[in-house]
Design a protein around this motif. Structure first.
Motif, PDB file in Angstrom:
ATOM      1  N   ASP A 110       0.990   5.132  -1.756  1.00  0.00           N
ATOM      2  CA  ASP A 110       1.819   4.889  -0.573  1.00  0.00           C
ATOM      3  C   ASP A 110       2.231   3.431  -0.442  1.00  0.00           C
ATOM      4  O   ASP A 110       3.390   3.139  -0.119  1.00  0.00           O
ATOM      5  CB  ASP A 110       1.083   5.326   0.702  1.00  0.00           C
ATOM      6  CG  ASP A 110       0.956   6.825   0.814  1.00  0.00           C
ATOM      7  OD1 ASP A 110       1.901   7.526   0.406  1.00  0.00           O
ATOM      8  OD2 ASP A 110      -0.087   7.300   1.309  1.00  0.00           O
ATOM      9  N   GLN A 111       1.308   2.513  -0.669  1.00  0.00           N
ATOM     10  CA  GLN A 111       1.621   1.094  -0.522  1.00  0.00           C
ATOM     11  C   GLN A 111       2.690   0.658  -1.518  1.00  0.00           C
ATOM     12  O   GLN A 111       3.615  -0.071  -1.166  1.00  0.00           O
ATOM     13  CB  GLN A 111       0.368   0.240  -0.692  1.00  0.00           C
ATOM     14  CG  GLN A 111      -0.593   0.367   0.454  1.00  0.00           C
ATOM     15  CD  GLN A 111      -1.826  -0.494   0.249  1.00  0.00           C
ATOM     16  OE1 GLN A 111      -2.212  -0.793  -0.870  1.00  0.00           O
ATOM     17  NE2 GLN A 111      -2.440  -0.898   1.349  1.00  0.00           N
ATOM     18  N   PHE A 112       2.579   1.100  -2.751  1.00  0.00           N
ATOM     19  CA  PHE A 112       3.581   0.740  -3.752  1.00  0.00           C
ATOM     20  C   PHE A 112       4.930   1.331  -3.376  1.00  0.00           C
ATOM     21  O   PHE A 112       5.963   0.655  -3.450  1.00  0.00           O
ATOM     22  CB  PHE A 112       3.160   1.215  -5.146  1.00  0.00           C
ATOM     23  CG  PHE A 112       4.218   0.978  -6.184  1.00  0.00           C
ATOM     24  CD1 PHE A 112       4.464  -0.303  -6.651  1.00  0.00           C
ATOM     25  CD2 PHE A 112       4.976   2.023  -6.679  1.00  0.00           C
ATOM     26  CE1 PHE A 112       5.448  -0.540  -7.597  1.00  0.00           C
ATOM     27  CE2 PHE A 112       5.960   1.802  -7.618  1.00  0.00           C
ATOM     28  CZ  PHE A 112       6.201   0.514  -8.084  1.00  0.00           C
ATOM     29  N   GLN A 113       4.952   2.592  -2.973  1.00  0.00           N
ATOM     30  CA  GLN A 113       6.204   3.238  -2.613  1.00  0.00           C
ATOM     31  C   GLN A 113       6.871   2.527  -1.434  1.00  0.00           C
ATOM     32  O   GLN A 113       8.088   2.333  -1.433  1.00  0.00           O
ATOM     33  CB  GLN A 113       5.980   4.718  -2.296  1.00  0.00           C
ATOM     34  CG  GLN A 113       5.587   5.551  -3.488  1.00  0.00           C
ATOM     35  CD  GLN A 113       6.621   5.528  -4.588  1.00  0.00           C
ATOM     36  OE1 GLN A 113       7.820   5.558  -4.339  1.00  0.00           O
ATOM     37  NE2 GLN A 113       6.164   5.473  -5.829  1.00  0.00           N
ATOM     38  N   GLU A 114       6.091   2.125  -0.447  1.00  0.00           N
ATOM     39  CA  GLU A 114       6.653   1.391   0.681  1.00  0.00           C
ATOM     40  C   GLU A 114       7.170   0.033   0.245  1.00  0.00           C
ATOM     41  O   GLU A 114       8.192  -0.431   0.747  1.00  0.00           O
ATOM     42  CB  GLU A 114       5.601   1.234   1.780  1.00  0.00           C
ATOM     43  CG  GLU A 114       5.304   2.530   2.506  1.00  0.00           C
ATOM     44  CD  GLU A 114       4.190   2.395   3.519  1.00  0.00           C
ATOM     45  OE1 GLU A 114       3.808   1.252   3.859  1.00  0.00           O
ATOM     46  OE2 GLU A 114       3.682   3.434   3.962  1.00  0.00           O
TER      47      GLU A 114
END
Length: 116
Positions: free
Chosen positions: A60-64
């Motif tokens: 999630d952090q990378f995608q955001e």
């Protein structure tokens, strides 16, 4: 007593860090087998490439950080997975003998299946 506790915590932290984040290839890893001259098939590399693509989509952090979401990446992956399998890994029995080729296949699959 406090000094001993600090030393034990520091040693435990170092041990955990080294075991969890170890990047040294093992003899059973793809890189370890290629480096030792062992046979690695394109199908085995495909399995690792799929794991990487799924890992990237579920982060999630990378995608955001790239302005996307895990759900959007997972949908893209589901839509492109079979096409990318055919394009990047047409011959699963092909033997890959160097890490550059293996990394290239993994990178091509990641770019194709996740559009990242």
């Amino acid at each position: 007593m406090k000094f001993i506790l600090i030393i034990v915590l520091a040693a435990g932290g170092y041990y955990g860090y080294k075991n969890h984040y170890s990047e040294a290839p093992t003899e059973t890893s793809i890189a370890g087998r290629i480096n030792s001259g062992g046979p690695v098939t394109a199908r085995e590399i495909q399995v690792e490439a799929k794991k990487l693509a799924k890992f990237i989509c579920n982060d999630d952090q990378f995608q955001e950080s790239i302005g996307s979401s895990a759900l959007a990446c997972q949908e893209t992956y589901a839509n492109y997975e079979s096409m990318c399998d055919r394009r990047v890994f047409p011959d699963g029995d092909k033997i890959i003998g160097d890490t550059v080729s293996a990394k290239g296949l993994i990178s091509r699959y990641r770019k194709c299946s996740t559009k990242i």
